[in-house]
Design a protein around this motif. Structure first.
Motif, PDB file in Angstrom:
ATOM      1  N   CYS A 230       0.833  -1.156  -0.007  1.00 21.82           N
ATOM      2  CA  CYS A 230       0.206  -0.070  -0.079  1.00 21.82           C
ATOM      3  C   CYS A 230       0.907   1.049   0.003  1.00 21.82           C
ATOM      4  O   CYS A 230       1.852   1.211   0.771  1.00 21.82           O
ATOM      5  CB  CYS A 230      -0.773   0.051   1.243  1.00 21.82           C
ATOM      6  N   GLU A 231       0.537   2.347  -0.676  1.00 24.08           N
ATOM      7  CA  GLU A 231       1.245   3.388  -0.705  1.00 24.08           C
ATOM      8  C   GLU A 231       0.138   4.695  -0.712  1.00 24.08           C
ATOM      9  O   GLU A 231      -0.727   4.696  -1.534  1.00 24.08           O
ATOM     10  CB  GLU A 231       1.985   3.362  -2.040  1.00 24.08           C
ATOM     11  N   VAL A 256       4.366 -14.646  12.060  1.00 23.79           N
ATOM     12  CA  VAL A 256       2.946 -14.588  11.120  1.00 23.79           C
ATOM     13  C   VAL A 256       2.813 -13.511  10.362  1.00 23.79           C
ATOM     14  O   VAL A 256       2.703 -13.438   8.994  1.00 23.79           O
ATOM     15  CB  VAL A 256       1.802 -14.994  11.886  1.00 23.79           C
ATOM     16  N   VAL A 257       2.871 -12.242  10.889  1.00 18.63           N
ATOM     17  CA  VAL A 257       2.511 -11.062  10.082  1.00 18.63           C
ATOM     18  C   VAL A 257       3.792 -10.249  10.241  1.00 18.63           C
ATOM     19  O   VAL A 257       4.106  -9.630  11.396  1.00 18.63           O
ATOM     20  CB  VAL A 257       1.251 -10.419  10.605  1.00 18.63           C
ATOM     21  N   LYS A 258       3.932  -9.548   9.157  1.00 19.66           N
ATOM     22  CA  LYS A 258       5.001  -8.581   9.150  1.00 19.66           C
ATOM     23  C   LYS A 258       4.630  -7.300   8.091  1.00 19.66           C
ATOM     24  O   LYS A 258       3.992  -7.477   7.039  1.00 19.66           O
ATOM     25  CB  LYS A 258       6.505  -9.106   8.446  1.00 19.66           C
ATOM     26  N   VAL A 259       4.784  -6.248   8.834  1.00 18.10           N
ATOM     27  CA  VAL A 259       4.540  -5.037   7.961  1.00 18.10           C
ATOM     28  C   VAL A 259       5.675  -4.013   8.340  1.00 18.10           C
ATOM     29  O   VAL A 259       5.991  -3.597   9.005  1.00 18.10           O
ATOM     30  CB  VAL A 259       3.399  -4.126   8.699  1.00 18.10           C
ATOM     31  N   VAL A 260       6.054  -3.829   6.836  1.00 17.07           N
ATOM     32  CA  VAL A 260       7.412  -3.117   6.775  1.00 17.07           C
ATOM     33  C   VAL A 260       7.136  -1.752   6.206  1.00 17.07           C
ATOM     34  O   VAL A 260       6.665  -1.566   4.750  1.00 17.07           O
ATOM     35  CB  VAL A 260       8.469  -3.867   6.014  1.00 17.07           C
ATOM     36  N   VAL A 273       4.108   7.498   2.455  1.00 19.88           N
ATOM     37  CA  VAL A 273       4.480   6.400   3.149  1.00 19.88           C
ATOM     38  C   VAL A 273       3.946   5.144   2.274  1.00 19.88           C
ATOM     39  O   VAL A 273       3.073   5.034   1.724  1.00 19.88           O
ATOM     40  CB  VAL A 273       3.357   6.543   4.422  1.00 19.88           C
ATOM     41  N   ARG A 274       4.646   4.096   2.439  1.00 16.46           N
ATOM     42  CA  ARG A 274       4.630   2.916   1.676  1.00 16.46           C
ATOM     43  C   ARG A 274       4.837   1.893   2.901  1.00 16.46           C
ATOM     44  O   ARG A 274       5.673   1.565   3.691  1.00 16.46           O
ATOM     45  CB  ARG A 274       5.840   2.569   0.702  1.00 16.46           C
ATOM     46  N   SER A 275       3.775   0.953   2.681  1.00 18.90           N
ATOM     47  CA  SER A 275       3.584  -0.199   3.552  1.00 18.90           C
ATOM     48  C   SER A 275       3.568  -1.735   3.055  1.00 18.90           C
ATOM     49  O   SER A 275       2.662  -1.776   2.128  1.00 18.90           O
ATOM     50  CB  SER A 275       2.452  -0.243   4.580  1.00 18.90           C
ATOM     51  N   GLU A 276       4.413  -2.597   3.268  1.00 13.06           N
ATOM     52  CA  GLU A 276       4.439  -3.754   2.679  1.00 13.06           C
ATOM     53  C   GLU A 276       4.038  -4.914   3.621  1.00 13.06           C
ATOM     54  O   GLU A 276       4.698  -4.916   4.728  1.00 13.06           O
ATOM     55  CB  GLU A 276       5.722  -4.180   2.029  1.00 13.06           C
ATOM     56  N   LEU A 277       2.991  -5.746   3.293  1.00 10.10           N
ATOM     57  CA  LEU A 277       2.641  -6.658   4.266  1.00 10.10           C
ATOM     58  C   LEU A 277       2.893  -8.011   3.576  1.00 10.10           C
ATOM     59  O   LEU A 277       2.996  -8.451   2.595  1.00 10.10           O
ATOM     60  CB  LEU A 277       1.085  -6.825   4.159  1.00 10.10           C
TER      61      LEU A 277
END
Length: 685
Positions: A230-231, A256-260, A273-277
């Motif tokens: 998501c960006e 289990v879940v990582k949000v970077v 902002v950029r978010s990688e799941l």
């Protein structure tokens, strides 16, 4: 400060000496935009005002200046002796919020126990390092905007301070302007007060985007796999991104879940902002929807927006397989084409299928096609799914049954010969895996139902070919058949033709047909009354017997005989031909065919019916005539139209009550008596 002290101060400030400003003879290092003051030349240089940062510097050198300085020093000593200072209070909002590009107004309100007149007003902002930067100075004599700051060209200060309120206005606010501003107020007696306001700047970010992975994700992965990104771009302050699965927010979990997240700030301090799941998926995630919620700040609160929903492809192993016959639907019969399908409840690309029968692999696929099947292909078919990653196998079976219908078996077979009057019973059966139905057909007409056919008191009419048709009602198109030919033996029997007495012109050719029933097939010889044999034109055997044709050229009266015989007896039919001599009639050919007694009876019946219809019609016409319905009058009528016409047709008619004859013309006119013939009907032309 007491009331008498304030009066004293006012008297002191009213002295002419203090109002001789600006002084002359002063030099200034201040910017050109600031007001420069000079004192009178008579002042001594005992008073020295040394402002910093390029402010006014002036040294009076005259005696008048020296006196003034002494007076001021005395005043300061007086204030110090009294120990009383002015009380200054400043009130400002904690924060001012504004969208980027708009105009910000920061209000500074102040009060003083000495009143609000004559105040020194200064504006500062606090740099990110914590250092204060002055941007404005104002007293009763000047208003100065400091040069070289980021607000120099965009700021404006409204108000003189006389009302206790002054407003700092900043136009085209940018994110870099988000600072703390200080309003510093100094009273006449060195009392000071300051207030602080934080300027908050906001920019609504662009619409957020989401992009999911295009490849499938296996549930067998040991570590979290990338789900999507998501960006959101160009917001201020920094927008926040929260990942959701269906309607449930996802919380970071290392295993289990990582949000970077990653943050980018441009030169205007706008934040992207950029978010990688990434996460470990389960089989249930194949139906889940993922999206992002973006929270951003606006003046007075926060707002929220969401991205589109995305779905991911999840690969998971099968825990069970299904195998079934895809086609045909329903029962299977020999000759059909069969499709057997196999499918697991998983979708791992690493899985492969095979279909086998009795441990014999038929195809390494999940589809088996067999054409023109027979009963021997009935049996149990096994589908096996193997995962090449784990080498785990699961299987399932299905049973296929191919229905069959054997050829029909007739008893007696093919042909049978029976005597006249004898009874015949025949049977027709076909072995089948299902219930069958049998019908018997002769000449296209159904004559019996059931596997058994019974023919009683056989005659030449019952001879012929019988077909038995065996069908399976449960399966359309599943049928077989067989034929039985029945011969009825006995002496020949010649079918009598419609005409045996024939008149023919001289040298006319007459074709005589002789239809004979009997078995064995009779032999036919044509002879004449004088003992001569006639040459047969054509002869054909039928199921019922023989048909023979002979051609006779008439030159005189002749009788021709059809002689039929077999081992059981003979039969003879005579044709009598009478020769008619015509001098101008050309030779023709007449064909005389034999017909059955039933045909002759039908013809006679038709003739009788026609005669009866004519009689009825005549009676009706006579009745209508008697009633005068035909000519329009009763009794004697004059039907003569033209007495002199030679084309009249006259008919003698008598009425019921007179013997007088009346001649009627064709036009209904009465003829004169002299034109009547009297005793007979005369038709004249």
């Amino acid at each position: 400060m007491s009331r008498s002290h304030r009066h004293f101060l006012q008297d002191l400030l009213s002295l002419p000496l203090l109002h001789h400003l600006p002084p002359r003879g002063c030099t200034a290092a201040a910017p050109a935009s600031r007001t420069v003051f000079q004192q009178d030349q008579s002042l001594s240089h005992s008073l020295s005002y040394k402002p910093q940062h390029g402010q006014l510097q002036c040294r009076p050198t005259t005696m008048a200046a020296r006196d003034t300085a002494s007076l001021l020093v005395g005043l300061l000593v007086l204030f110090h002796t009294w120990g009383v200072w002015a009380n200054v209070e400043v009130n400002m909002e904690d924060r001012v919020e504004v969208f980027m590009g708009d105009t910000a107004q920061i209000t500074c309100m102040f009060t003083s126990s000495d009143g609000v007149g004559g105040m020194v007003i200064q504006w500062f902002y606090v740099k990110p390092s914590g250092e204060k930067q002055k941007i404005y100075y104002q007293d009763t004599t000047m208003k100065v905007v400091d040069r070289g700051t980021q607000f120099t060209e965009r700021m404006n200060v409204n108000g003189t301070g006389a009302t206790g309120e002054i407003v700092l206005t900043i136009s085209d606010v940018q994110p870099v302007d988000e600072l703390e501003f200080i309003c510093l107020i100094k009273g006449l007696t060195d009392g000071t007060g300051e207030g602080r306001t934080k300027l908050k700047v906001f920019e609504t970010p662009e619409r957020p985007t989401i992009e999911g992975v295009q490849t499938g994700i296996s549930v067998n992965e040991d570590s979290p796999s990338k789900i999507g990104v998501c960006e959101v771009k160009n917001g201020f302050p920094k927008p926040n991104i929260t990942w959701y699965r269906n309607n449930t927010p996802l919380r970071a979990d290392q295993d289990v879940v990582k949000v970077v997240p990653s943050i980018t700030t441009d030169s205007n301090k706008l934040v992207s902002v950029r978010s990688e799941l990434s996460m470990k998926v389960t089989k249930e995630d194949k139906d889940n929807l993922f999206y992002c919620e973006i929270t951003y700040f606006v003046p007075g609160g926060t707002r929220m927006t969401e991205t589109n929903r995305i779905n991911i492809t999840v690969y998971y192993p099968s825990t069970a397989v299904s195998v079934w016959v895809e086609s045909p639907k329903g029962k299977i019969k020999e000759g059909d084409s069969i499709e057997i399908h196999c499918q697991g409840n998983g979708n791992m690309p690493s899985s492969f299928f095979k279909i086998s029968k009795k441990d014999s692999d038929l195809v390494d696929s999940n589809v088996l096609v067999m054409d023109n099947v027979t009963r021997h292909q009935s049996g149990v078919y096994k589908c096996t799914s193997t995962d090449t990653d784990t080498f785990e196998e699961i299987s399932e079976n299905t049973t296929v049954f191919v229905n069959y219908l054997d050829p029909a078996v007739l008893v007696p077979e093919d042909t049978v010969v029976v005597d006249q009057g004898e009874e015949l019973t025949a049977t027709c059966n076909a072995l089948s895996s299902l219930q069958t139905q049998t019908v018997w057909i002769k000449n296209g007409v159904k004559i019996s139902v059931g596997h058994s056919l019974s023919l009683k008191n056989n005659t030449f009419e019952t001879a012929g070919t019988y077909m038995c048709v065996v069908t399976v009602p449960e399966i359309e198109g599943m049928e077989t058949n067989g034929t039985l030919t029945v011969y009825v033996q006995g002496r020949p029997y010649i079918l009598t033709p419609e005409y045996t007495e024939i008149e023919a012109s001289y040298e006319e050719t007459v074709n005589l047909n002789c239809d004979v029933r009997g078995f064995p097939a009779p032999s036919i010889i044509w002879t004449t009354s004088d003992g001569k044999n006639l040459e047969t034109t054509s002869q054909m055997k039928t199921e019922e017997g023989v048909t023979s044709v002979v051609s006779v050229t008439v030159t005189n009266d002749i009788t021709a005989f059809c002689n039929a015989s077999n081992e059981f007896g003979t039969d003879v039919l005579a044709f009598n031909i009478t020769a008619i001599i015509h001098t101008t009639t050309p030779a023709t050919t007449t064909t005389i065919s034999s017909v059955s007694a039933g045909s002759r009876g039908f013809i006679i019946a038709v003739i009788i019916i026609c005669i009866l219809l004519l009689a009825i019609l005549g009676s009706v016409l006579y009745f209508l005539y008697k009633k005068g319905k035909i000519c329009g009058r009763s009794g004697k009528q004059d039907l003569t139209k033209d007495k002199s016409s030679k084309d009249n047709i006259v008919v003698e008619m008598k009425s019921d009550n007179t013997e007088e004859a009346v001649l009627l013309g064709v036009n209904g006119e009465k003829q004169p008596p002299n034109d009547q013939s009297g005793e007979y009907l005369d038709v004249q032309k």
